[in-house]
Write a protein that holds these residues in place. Structure first.
Motif, PDB file in Angstrom:
ATOM      1  N   ALA A  53     -16.162  -5.165  44.063  1.00  0.00           N
ATOM      2  CA  ALA A  53     -16.833  -4.579  42.893  1.00  0.00           C
ATOM      3  C   ALA A  53     -17.551  -5.669  42.103  1.00  0.00           C
ATOM      4  N   GLY A  54     -16.949  -6.836  42.012  1.00  0.00           N
ATOM      5  CA  GLY A  54     -17.596  -7.966  41.330  1.00  0.00           C
ATOM      6  C   GLY A  54     -18.862  -8.406  42.038  1.00  0.00           C
TER       7      GLY A  54
ATOM      8  N   SER B  80     -25.090 -22.443  26.075  1.00  0.00           N
ATOM      9  CA  SER B  80     -23.711 -22.010  26.266  1.00  0.00           C
ATOM     10  C   SER B  80     -23.692 -21.000  27.400  1.00  0.00           C
ATOM     11  N   GLY B  81     -22.530 -20.834  27.995  1.00  0.00           N
ATOM     12  CA  GLY B  81     -22.395 -19.913  29.111  1.00  0.00           C
ATOM     13  C   GLY B  81     -22.041 -18.516  28.636  1.00  0.00           C
ATOM     14  N   LEU B  82     -22.752 -17.546  29.159  1.00  0.00           N
ATOM     15  CA  LEU B  82     -22.446 -16.148  28.884  1.00  0.00           C
ATOM     16  C   LEU B  82     -22.118 -15.467  30.203  1.00  0.00           C
ATOM     17  N   TYR B  83     -21.015 -14.756  30.200  1.00  0.00           N
ATOM     18  CA  TYR B  83     -20.628 -13.970  31.368  1.00  0.00           C
ATOM     19  C   TYR B  83     -21.105 -12.540  31.175  1.00  0.00           C
ATOM     20  N   PRO B  84     -21.396 -11.850  32.270  1.00  0.00           N
ATOM     21  CA  PRO B  84     -21.699 -10.422  32.114  1.00  0.00           C
ATOM     22  C   PRO B  84     -20.438  -9.740  31.581  1.00  0.00           C
ATOM     23  N   VAL B  85     -20.608  -8.838  30.643  1.00  0.00           N
ATOM     24  CA  VAL B  85     -19.457  -8.206  30.004  1.00  0.00           C
ATOM     25  C   VAL B  85     -18.596  -7.438  31.011  1.00  0.00           C
ATOM     26  N   SER B  86     -19.142  -7.127  32.158  1.00  0.00           N
ATOM     27  CA  SER B  86     -18.372  -6.416  33.189  1.00  0.00           C
ATOM     28  C   SER B  86     -17.155  -7.218  33.654  1.00  0.00           C
ATOM     29  N   ILE B  87     -17.115  -8.530  33.367  1.00  0.00           N
ATOM     30  CA  ILE B  87     -15.945  -9.299  33.809  1.00  0.00           C
ATOM     31  C   ILE B  87     -14.684  -8.863  33.086  1.00  0.00           C
ATOM     32  N   VAL B  88     -14.812  -8.296  31.889  1.00  0.00           N
ATOM     33  CA  VAL B  88     -13.626  -7.809  31.179  1.00  0.00           C
ATOM     34  C   VAL B  88     -12.955  -6.711  32.010  1.00  0.00           C
ATOM     35  N   ARG B  89     -13.763  -5.799  32.506  1.00  0.00           N
ATOM     36  CA  ARG B  89     -13.238  -4.711  33.347  1.00  0.00           C
ATOM     37  C   ARG B  89     -12.639  -5.286  34.639  1.00  0.00           C
TER      38      ARG B  89
ATOM     39  N   GLU C  57      -8.711  -5.250  35.983  1.00  0.00           N
ATOM     40  CA  GLU C  57      -8.279  -4.762  37.300  1.00  0.00           C
ATOM     41  C   GLU C  57      -7.473  -5.828  38.048  1.00  0.00           C
ATOM     42  N   ILE C  58      -7.892  -7.082  37.934  1.00  0.00           N
ATOM     43  CA  ILE C  58      -7.151  -8.177  38.575  1.00  0.00           C
ATOM     44  C   ILE C  58      -5.747  -8.236  37.994  1.00  0.00           C
ATOM     45  N   LYS C  59      -5.645  -8.168  36.671  1.00  0.00           N
ATOM     46  CA  LYS C  59      -4.338  -8.236  36.012  1.00  0.00           C
ATOM     47  C   LYS C  59      -3.443  -7.067  36.440  1.00  0.00           C
ATOM     48  N   LYS C  60      -4.023  -5.869  36.518  1.00  0.00           N
ATOM     49  CA  LYS C  60      -3.227  -4.710  36.952  1.00  0.00           C
ATOM     50  C   LYS C  60      -2.747  -4.906  38.391  1.00  0.00           C
ATOM     51  N   ALA C  61      -3.624  -5.416  39.242  1.00  0.00           N
ATOM     52  CA  ALA C  61      -3.245  -5.642  40.648  1.00  0.00           C
ATOM     53  C   ALA C  61      -2.145  -6.699  40.749  1.00  0.00           C
ATOM     54  N   LEU C  62      -2.282  -7.781  39.978  1.00  0.00           N
ATOM     55  CA  LEU C  62      -1.252  -8.825  39.989  1.00  0.00           C
ATOM     56  C   LEU C  62       0.079  -8.280  39.479  1.00  0.00           C
ATOM     57  N   ASP C  63       0.032  -7.460  38.423  1.00  0.00           N
ATOM     58  CA  ASP C  63       1.247  -6.863  37.871  1.00  0.00           C
ATOM     59  C   ASP C  63       1.939  -5.941  38.876  1.00  0.00           C
ATOM     60  N   SER C  64       1.133  -5.343  39.775  1.00  0.00           N
ATOM     61  CA  SER C  64       1.727  -4.437  40.761  1.00  0.00           C
ATOM     62  C   SER C  64       2.169  -5.162  42.032  1.00  0.00           C
TER      63      SER C  64
ATOM     64  N   LEU D   3      -9.478   2.441  28.894  1.00  0.00           N
ATOM     65  CA  LEU D   3     -10.899   2.694  29.108  1.00  0.00           C
ATOM     66  C   LEU D   3     -11.695   2.624  27.806  1.00  0.00           C
ATOM     67  N   ASN D   4     -11.138   3.147  26.720  1.00  0.00           N
ATOM     68  CA  ASN D   4     -11.847   3.095  25.435  1.00  0.00           C
ATOM     69  C   ASN D   4     -12.020   1.667  24.937  1.00  0.00           C
ATOM     70  N   GLU D   5     -11.000   0.827  25.122  1.00  0.00           N
ATOM     71  CA  GLU D   5     -11.102  -0.577  24.719  1.00  0.00           C
ATOM     72  C   GLU D   5     -12.178  -1.292  25.533  1.00  0.00           C
ATOM     73  N   ILE D   6     -12.192  -1.027  26.832  1.00  0.00           N
ATOM     74  CA  ILE D   6     -13.189  -1.656  27.701  1.00  0.00           C
ATOM     75  C   ILE D   6     -14.601  -1.214  27.293  1.00  0.00           C
ATOM     76  N   ARG D   7     -14.773   0.074  27.070  1.00  0.00           N
ATOM     77  CA  ARG D   7     -16.098   0.576  26.669  1.00  0.00           C
ATOM     78  C   ARG D   7     -16.553  -0.021  25.336  1.00  0.00           C
ATOM     79  N   ARG D   8     -15.613  -0.169  24.397  1.00  0.00           N
ATOM     80  CA  ARG D   8     -15.959  -0.761  23.098  1.00  0.00           C
ATOM     81  C   ARG D   8     -16.434  -2.208  23.277  1.00  0.00           C
ATOM     82  N   ILE D   9     -15.733  -2.957  24.106  1.00  0.00           N
ATOM     83  CA  ILE D   9     -16.103  -4.351  24.367  1.00  0.00           C
ATOM     84  C   ILE D   9     -17.456  -4.407  25.077  1.00  0.00           C
TER      85      ILE D   9
END
Length: 166
Positions: free
Chosen positions: A103-104, A68-77, A81-88, A8-14
């Motif tokens: 959520a997206g 250039s293309g900018l994504y909303p920073v919320s995509i990191v979060r 979540e996608i990676k955690k779901a795939l890992d599980s 959570l701290n890494e996500i908030r920093r980003i």
């Protein structure tokens, strides 16, 4: 392979660092630094599947620099979540109809509504009649509260849907 997801701290920093948006290369860099196999092609695939919001084009300063293309920073979060779901053990299909995708969608809708409300606010500021302007401000604030409540209820619904899917 189970990788260490962002905390959570890494996500908030980003999110704090990239408030105006984040480029795809930086997104890839963030996840590769955590040991994930992640590429711009994967990012595009997630966008095409509707798991992530699309980027918006932003002009680059300088002559003939284009945009250039900018994504909303919320995509990191969301990617986390996608990676955690795939890992599980979830599949992309599971994710596509689960909490992360919903959520997206909510995030994209919230951004659009925020921009629209800003346009209304700017139009109201140009109103010459002070009594009308005050009434319009009051009405717009009521709509803001209503939208906030609606998004809160939709978020709760997304969580419930997510719990119902494995």
């Amino acid at each position: 392979m189970d990788m260490a997801s962002l905390n959570l701290n890494e996500i908030r920093r980003i999110e704090k660092q990239f408030t105006s948006g984040i480029k795809s290369g930086k997104v890839v860099e963030v996840f590769q630094a955590k040991g994930y196999r992640f590429s711009e092609a994967t990012l595009r695939k997630y966008v095409q599947l509707g798991l992530l919001p699309k980027s918006r084009r932003v002009g680059v300063r300088g002559r003939h620099k284009g945009s250039s293309g900018l994504y909303p920073v919320s995509i990191v979060r969301l990617i986390n979540e996608i990676k955690k779901a795939l890992d599980s053990g979830a599949t992309l299909e599971d994710i596509r109809f689960g909490y992360v995708a919903l959520a997206g969608e909510l995030d994209a809708s919230r951004r659009t509504c925020t921009e629209t409300l800003e346009h209304f606010q700017n139009a109201i500021k140009k109103c010459d009649d002070s009594k009308l302007r005050q009434a319009l401000d009051k009405a717009l604030n009521a709509q803001r509260r209503s939208l906030k409540s609606s998004f809160s209820e939709l978020e709760k619904l997304a969580v419930r849907i997510g719990r119902g899917r494995k």
